[in-house]
Scaffold this motif. Structure first.
Motif, mmCIF file in Angstrom:
data_model
loop_
_atom_site.group_PDB
_atom_site.id
_atom_site.type_symbol
_atom_site.label_atom_id
_atom_site.label_comp_id
_atom_site.label_asym_id
_atom_site.label_seq_id
_atom_site.Cartn_x
_atom_site.Cartn_y
_atom_site.Cartn_z
ATOM 1 N N HIS A 206 -7.428 -1.065 -1.214
ATOM 2 C CA HIS A 206 -6.624 -2.274 -1.038
ATOM 3 C C HIS A 206 -6.712 -3.169 -2.279
ATOM 4 O O HIS A 206 -5.715 -3.773 -2.689
ATOM 5 C CB HIS A 206 -7.078 -3.045 0.201
ATOM 6 N N GLU A 207 -7.881 -3.212 -2.896
ATOM 7 C CA GLU A 207 -8.045 -4.038 -4.095
ATOM 8 C C GLU A 207 -7.356 -3.402 -5.297
ATOM 9 O O GLU A 207 -6.745 -4.083 -6.123
ATOM 10 C CB GLU A 207 -9.539 -4.235 -4.396
ATOM 11 N N ILE B 255 4.263 0.218 0.998
ATOM 12 C CA ILE B 255 5.195 -0.563 1.829
ATOM 13 C C ILE B 255 5.253 0.147 3.180
ATOM 14 O O ILE B 255 4.741 1.272 3.317
ATOM 15 C CB ILE B 255 6.589 -0.646 1.154
ATOM 16 N N THR B 256 5.846 -0.462 4.163
ATOM 17 C CA THR B 256 5.931 0.204 5.470
ATOM 18 C C THR B 256 7.128 -0.290 6.260
ATOM 19 O O THR B 256 7.537 -1.440 6.136
ATOM 20 C CB THR B 256 4.651 -0.033 6.293
ATOM 21 N N TYR B 257 7.680 0.597 7.088
ATOM 22 C CA TYR B 257 8.721 0.233 8.053
ATOM 23 C C TYR B 257 8.252 0.560 9.471
ATOM 24 O O TYR B 257 9.022 0.476 10.420
ATOM 25 C CB TYR B 257 10.020 0.981 7.723
ATOM 26 N N VAL B 258 6.960 0.939 9.574
ATOM 27 C CA VAL B 258 6.423 1.306 10.889
ATOM 28 C C VAL B 258 5.218 0.462 11.278
ATOM 29 O O VAL B 258 4.671 0.618 12.362
ATOM 30 C CB VAL B 258 6.057 2.805 10.938
ATOM 31 N N GLY B 259 4.779 -0.421 10.392
ATOM 32 C CA GLY B 259 3.688 -1.324 10.736
ATOM 33 C C GLY B 259 2.308 -0.741 10.566
ATOM 34 O O GLY B 259 1.367 -1.147 11.247
ATOM 35 N N GLU B 260 2.163 0.207 9.635
ATOM 36 C CA GLU B 260 0.860 0.831 9.389
ATOM 37 C C GLU B 260 0.584 0.877 7.891
ATOM 38 O O GLU B 260 1.497 0.771 7.067
ATOM 39 C CB GLU B 260 0.834 2.254 9.951
ATOM 40 N N LEU B 261 -0.679 1.037 7.559
ATOM 41 C CA LEU B 261 -1.040 1.345 6.190
ATOM 42 C C LEU B 261 -0.267 2.576 5.751
ATOM 43 O O LEU B 261 -0.190 3.563 6.489
ATOM 44 C CB LEU B 261 -2.541 1.629 6.105
ATOM 45 N N MET C 290 2.131 7.602 6.530
ATOM 46 C CA MET C 290 1.801 6.373 7.228
ATOM 47 C C MET C 290 0.710 6.600 8.274
ATOM 48 O O MET C 290 0.688 7.635 8.947
ATOM 49 C CB MET C 290 3.053 5.815 7.931
ATOM 50 N N GLY C 291 -0.138 5.590 8.438
ATOM 51 C CA GLY C 291 -1.157 5.628 9.477
ATOM 52 C C GLY C 291 -2.519 5.218 8.943
ATOM 53 O O GLY C 291 -2.737 5.139 7.725
ATOM 54 N N GLU D 188 -2.591 -7.073 10.277
ATOM 55 C CA GLU D 188 -3.923 -6.649 9.850
ATOM 56 C C GLU D 188 -3.959 -5.158 9.520
ATOM 57 O O GLU D 188 -4.673 -4.722 8.610
ATOM 58 C CB GLU D 188 -4.940 -6.962 10.943
ATOM 59 N N LYS D 189 -3.184 -4.352 10.252
ATOM 60 C CA LYS D 189 -3.211 -2.905 10.034
ATOM 61 C C LYS D 189 -2.517 -2.526 8.731
ATOM 62 O O LYS D 189 -2.823 -1.480 8.147
ATOM 63 C CB LYS D 189 -2.547 -2.182 11.205
ATOM 64 N N ILE D 190 -1.565 -3.363 8.318
ATOM 65 C CA ILE D 190 -0.804 -3.044 7.106
ATOM 66 C C ILE D 190 -1.606 -3.388 5.866
ATOM 67 O O ILE D 190 -1.637 -2.631 4.887
ATOM 68 C CB ILE D 190 0.521 -3.826 7.101
ATOM 69 N N LYS D 191 -2.277 -4.528 5.906
ATOM 70 C CA LYS D 191 -2.948 -5.041 4.705
ATOM 71 C C LYS D 191 -4.447 -4.821 4.796
ATOM 72 O O LYS D 191 -5.242 -5.765 4.843
ATOM 73 C CB LYS D 191 -2.610 -6.509 4.519
ATOM 74 N N CYS D 192 -4.830 -3.566 4.827
ATOM 75 C CA CYS D 192 -6.257 -3.249 4.937
ATOM 76 C C CYS D 192 -6.648 -2.212 3.875
ATOM 77 O O CYS D 192 -5.820 -1.542 3.323
ATOM 78 C CB CYS D 192 -6.575 -2.712 6.328
#
Length: 815
Positions: free
Chosen positions: A603-604, A626-632, A585-586, A811-815
Motif C-alpha cells: 500500500h505504501e 483501481i477497482t469497480y468491485v470494492g476490493e483491493l 481483485m480480492g 477499508e477493503k480497497i485502501k489496505c
C-alpha cells in the motif's frame, strides 16, 4: 403551377414517410419556417402506407414509453388542429400470457406503467374473454389491459403531419430524388437532387429502409436492413365486435386488429426473411412482396388456435411488405458522429407509427437546442459501431431481430445471431474455463463460468436463472480471496500533445493536473451539468494521458472528444484494440500478483489510484490500482500479444488462494453492493453529478473551471436537491429487480430503479435509482419514510441508503 425548388433552406429533410413529416411538423412548431421536405416519389409510398397503424403507449423502458404516449396524444388532437382526419381512436390493447414467464414480463410492464402514469390492469383469462369474446382462453394464465392504447390510419396521420408542417411554413416536394449530400468544413451543407441543389444548415435522413445507403453517401453509419413483414386480412366476420382492443398473443407471435368488420392478423415471427440484399429497386413505391404461405403457415395455425373462428373464415388479403429493422430493435435518432449538422431518424422496426410523434418531437428539439432534449441513449445513433453497418452482419442479425420483438424479454437475454464479431485474445482460454459469453458492442464477453459437467448455456427466467449459484461462487471468491476477469472490452483512448492537460481539464470535471502515474476518476459533463461520460484518466507523461471508459460508449466518447478538440494541440487515438485488460481483485490480489512481479505492490509502495509500468511474468504491463468491485485489486493493461501468457501466470500464481475467473454478472453484483454507478443506466446526460452523488469527483476550485460547472453551482445554490440517487436493500431475500421498477415512499411513487441485482454478501437484492421530492430528498426524510419497491405488481419493503451498503468507508480497497 409547379412549385420551384428553392436553392437554400435552413433544414432539408430527406424522406416523406410518417417520420420525415413528423420532424417537419415539429420543426415548424418550434419556429423553423424555412424547412424543405423531399420525397423521391409520393408521401408514405415506402413503408408507411402499409403499416398496421397500432399506437401502443407502453414500451420496454420509461423513456420510450413517454415518447410513445406523446405520439398518441398528438394524433388525438391533430385533426382539430389541421382539419385532416387521422383515424385515431383509443380502442385499448389486450396482451395475453400463456406461461408464467410471459405473465411475469407483463406484470413488470404493468408496474412500470404506474411510473409513466398509464392505466394498466392485470386481468384474468375470464376478464380477457369478456373484452374479446372470440378469444380462446383455454391455455391463458392472465393478461394486461391498457385502455389508453390506440390505432390510427398511417396515411392519414402522415398527411395530417404534412399539412400541419405546411401550415407552419414548411415546403414539401414529391417526385424529387436526392442524389447526394453536400459537405463543408466537416458539416452537412446541403443536398444534390434531380431538380437542383439546395444549400442547407441541417440535413435530416428520414429515408426509412433507404437510410443506410443514403447515409453512406455522406460517410454516415446507419445500421438497418429491410425484412419481409407479413399480415393477413380476413373476409367480413359478422361475429366480430366493433371497437375491440388490439389483441397481442406474443407467445404465438401474432397481433390482431379489428378493422371495419374484418380482422387483420400480423406476425413477428422468428427466422425472418431479410430483403433487398441487392438494393431496393429504383421504381419501388406502394409495392408489396410475393406471398410466402409456407413461411407463414405455423403462425396462421397459431392464430386459428387463439381465435378459433378464423378456421371458418376466408382470407381476403395476404400482405407482405418490407420494414426496416436495426441490430438491437431500437431506432436510430440524433446527430451523426461522422458529420456535424447531419441528423438521422430511421430504422423504426415496424413501430414507426407509434414512435413518429415522439421521435419527431425529440429530433426537432435536438436540432433546435443543439443537444438531446432528454436521455435518449436507448436510441442514440452514437451507440453504433462501424461493423454494424456491414451487409453480412445486418443480414444475419435481421433474421433474428424481427421475431425478438415478440419473444419474452428476459433479463440478460443474449442475441444468437451475428456473434463472434470481436473476440478478446483471451477468448479461447476463457472458453476452456467454462465461460458463457454474452455480446456487448460486438465483444464476446464472459458473463459467467459454468462448473464442470454443467451445460454452458443460459436458461432464462425472471427469477433465479441457472447461473445463480455460479454467480454466488464467483462473487464470494472475489470478496473472500481473489478473482480474475477479462475486461479487454474497455474503451481506451490516448490523448497526447502540448495541450493535453489543458484540453482534458476543460472537459473533465475533476482535476487531471496530477503527477505522472496518478489516476483520476471523473465525469465529462454537458453545459447543463448532465453526465456525458464516466471515465478514469491516467497521466502517462507530461503530455500524454490514457482515458478508459465503458464498452458501449466507444463511438460516443470519441465523438465527444473530437467535438471539443477545437484549436487544442492534441492528438486523439483510439487504443481499444491495442491492450487486453486483466483485472485481479480480492483480499489476496496483492499476494497473487507479487508472485509474478518484483515490483513493490504494498500500500505504501503502490497506493490506491496509482498506475505504473511494471514487469510481470515475461511482459511489461501497466498496472493500475483501481477497482469497480470494492476490493483491493489491479487492472493490468497488457499489450495484446502478451496477454495470454500473463493470464496463465496469474491463474497459476493464484491457485494456492483458490483463484477463479469471474464474469460480468458477478462484476455487476459486486459493484451493486458498492453502489458504483454505471453510465447509460444509473447516470445519463440528464443526471447531474450532484443528483448522482458524484460531486466528490469534481474539482470546483481548479483553474479554468470545467464544462458544466456553472450549472452545478446554480443547482447547489437552489437548496436541497429535489432529485437524488439512492440505494435500496430488500428486506425480503426472494424478489429480484432489474430496472424501471417503481419506488414508493409512504404510499406514493417517488421514482424508479435504474439497476438491481441480488448481492450475495448482503444476502438480498440491492437496487439503485433516483428519488424525487419537491421539498428535497434529505436524509431525515429518507430515514423516516416507509420505502417499497414494486416487483411484478407486488410491493416489498426496502431500506434506503445514500452510502454504499458494503464497506462504505472503503477499508477493503485502501489496505
Amino acid at each position: 403551377m409547379t412549385k420551384q425548388l428553392p436553392t437554400s433552406a435552413q433544414v432539408v429533410i430527406v424522406g416523406g414517410g410518417v417520420i420525415g413529416c413528423s420532424v417537419a411538423y415539429h420543426l415548424t412548431r418550434l419556429g423553423f419556417t424555412d424547412v424543405v421536405l423531399l420525397e423521391r416519389r409520393t408521401l408514405t409510398c415506402g413503408t408507411t402506407w402499409h403499416a398496421a397503424g397500432l399506437v401502443p403507449t407502453l414500451r420496454a423502458t420509461y423513456n420510450m414509453s413517454m415518447l410513445a404516449n406523446y405520439s398518441a396524444s398528438l394524433y388525438e388532437q391533430l385533426e382539430a388542429e389541421t382539419g385532416q382526419a387521422t383515424g385515431f381512436v383509443r380502442n385499448g390493447s389486450l396482451t395475453v400470457a400463456t406461461n408464467k414467464e410471459r405473465l411475469a414480463e407483463l406484470k413488470r410492464g404493468a408496474s412500470m406503467a404506474k411510473v409513466a402514469g398509464f392505466p394498466c390492469d392485470v386481468i384474468s383469462p375470464e376478464q380477457a374473454k369478456e373484452m374479446w369474446p372470440l378469444l380462446n382462453t383455454d391455455d391463458l394464465l392472465g393478461a394486461i389491459h391498457l385502455p389508453m392504447d390506440g390505432m390510427a390510419s398511417p396515411v392519414d396521420v402522415t398527411q395530417a403531419l404534412a399539412k400541419g408542417a405546411r401550415m407552419g411554413g414548411a415546403q414539401i416536394f414529391e417526385n424529387c430524388k436526392v442524389l447526394d449530400i453536400k459537405t463543408r468544413d466537416g458539416k452537412a451543407s446541403g443536398v444534390v437532387t434531380e431538380l437542383g441543389d439546395i444549400d442547407a444548415e441541417y440535413v435530416v435522413n428520414c429515408a426509412g429502409m433507404w437510410a443506410r445507403e443514403f447515409g453512406r453517401k455522406a460517410g454516415v453509419n446507419v445500421p438497418l436492413h429491410a425484412a419481409e413483414h407479413f399480415y393477413v386480412v380476413t373476409e367480413n366476420m359478422p361475429d366480430l365486435q366493433h371497437g375491440l382492443p388490439t389483441l397481442r398473443d406474443m407467445d404465438g407471435y401474432c397481433y390482431y386488429k379489428e378493422d371495419a368488420g374484418k380482422l387483420l392478423v400480423g406476425m413477428f415471427e422468428p427466422g425472418a426473411k431479410p430483403w433487398g440484399m441487392k438494393g431496393i429497386p429504383e421504381d419501388f413505391h406502394f409495392d408489396q412482396l410475393p406471398d410466402d404461405f409456407e413461411h407463414l403457415e405455423p403462425y396462421l395455425e397459431a392464430a386459428m388456435h387463439r381465435v378459433p373462428l378464423l378456421e371458418q373464415t376466408g382470407l381476403q388479403v395476404f400482405f407482405n411488405g418490407p420494414e426496416a429493422f436495426t441490430p438491437d430493435d431500437r431506432y436510430h435518432l440524433g446527430e451523426a458522429p461522422e458529420l456535424r449538422n447531419y441528423f438521422v431518424a430511421a430504422g423504426f422496426n415496424s413501430v414507426g407509427i407509434q414512435s413518429a410523434g415522439g421521435a419527431g418531437k425529440m429530433l426537432a428539439e435536438w436540432i433546435h437546442k443543439g443537444h438531446a432534449p432528454r436521455d435518449l441513449w436507448d436510441v442514440d445513433i452514437r451507440r453504433n459501431m462501424p461493423f454494424q453497418g456491414t451487409q453480412d452482419y445486418l443480414y444475419d442479425r435481421t433474421t433474428e431481430s424481427l421475431g425478438l420483438l415478440y419473444e419474452t424479454h428476459f433479463p440478460f437475454k443474449q442475441f444468437k445471431t451475428a456473434r463472434g464479431v470481436r473476440r478478446s485474445v483471451l477468448h479461447d482460454q476463457l472458453k476452456a474455463q467454462g465461460a458463457v459469453f454474452g455480446s456487448e458492442n460486438g465483444w464476446e464477453r464472459a458473463n459467467w463460468f459454468a462448473d464442470e459437467g454443467q451445460t454452458p448455456e443460459y436458461e432464462y427466467s425472471f427469477g433465479r436463472q441457472n447461473w445463480f449459484g455460479n454467480n454466488k461462487a464467483e462473487h464470494e471468491a472475489v470478496r473472500n480471496s481473489v478473482g480474475v476477469m477479462d475486461q479487454s472490452s474497455f474503451c481506451k483512448y490516448q490523448v497526447e500533445g502540448p495541450d493535453a492537460e489543458k484540453f482534458l481539464n476543460r472537459i473533465c470535471s475533476n482535476n487531471v493536473a496530477v503527477p505522472v502515474g496518478k489516476m483520476v476518476y471523473t465525469q465529462w459533463l454537458n453545459e447543463r451539468g448532465g453526465i456525458e461520460a464516466d471515465v478514469t484518466v491516467t497521466r502517462l507523461a507530461d503530455d500524454r494521458y490514457l482515458v478508459v471508459s465503458g464498452v458501449a460508449c466507444q463511438t460516443r466518447d470519441m465523438d465527444w472528444l473530437r467535438r471539443h478538440k477545437e484549436d487544442h494541440m492534441v492528438v486523439l487515438t483510439d487504443m481499444t484494440s491495442a491492450y487486453a485488460v486483466v483485472t485481479v481483485m480480492g483480499p489476496n490480489a496483492r499476494k497473487t500478483l507479487s508472485k509474478i512481479t518484483k515490483a513493490d505492490l504494498s500500500h505504501e509502495g503502490f497506493p490506491f489510484a496509482t498506475s505504473r509500468e511494471i514487469d510481470m511474468h515475461y511482459a511489461m504491463v501497466r498496472a493500475s490500482r483501481i477497482t469497480y468491485v470494492g476490493e483491493l485489486g489491479w487492472e493490468l493493461y497488457i499489450p495484446t500479444e502478451y496477454a495470454p501468457s500473463v493470464y496463465d501466470a496469474v491463474m497459476e500464481a493464484g491457485e494456492e488462494f483458490g483463484i477463479r475467473p469471474y464474469g460480468y454478472h458477478t462484476m455487476n453484483s459486486l459493484r451493486m453492493e458498492k453502489c458504483y454507478r454505471h453510465w447509460g443506466h444509473d447516470i445519463t446526460d440528464e443526471d447531474t453529478v450532484l443528483e448522482a452523488g458524484l460531486s466528490f469527483a469534481s474539482d470546483f476550485e481548479k483553474e479554468g473551471g470545467f464544462i458544466g460547472k456553472e450549472a452545478l453551482l446554480e443547482q447547489k445554490a437552489q437548496g436541497p436537491l429535489t432529485k437524488r440517487f439512492v440505494a435500496f436493500v430488500f428486506e425480503n431475500p426472494e424478489p429480484l429487480c432489474y430496472h424501471e421498477e417503481p419506488i414508493w415512499a409512504d404510499g406514493k411513487i417517488v421514482g424508479r430503479t435504474t439497476a438491481g441485482m441480488f448481492c450475495h454478501t448482503v444476502g438480498a437484492t440491492v437496487a439503485m435509482g433516483y428519488v424525487e421530492r419537491p421539498e428535497g430528498v434529505v436524509k431525515d426524510w429518507l430515514d423516516s419514510a416507509h420505502f417499497e419497491i414494486e416487483v411484478e405488481c407486488e410491493r416489498y419493503t426496502v431500506k434506503p441508503s445514500l452510502r454504499s451498503v458494503f464497506d462504505p468507508t472503503m477499508e477493503k480497497i485502501k489496505c
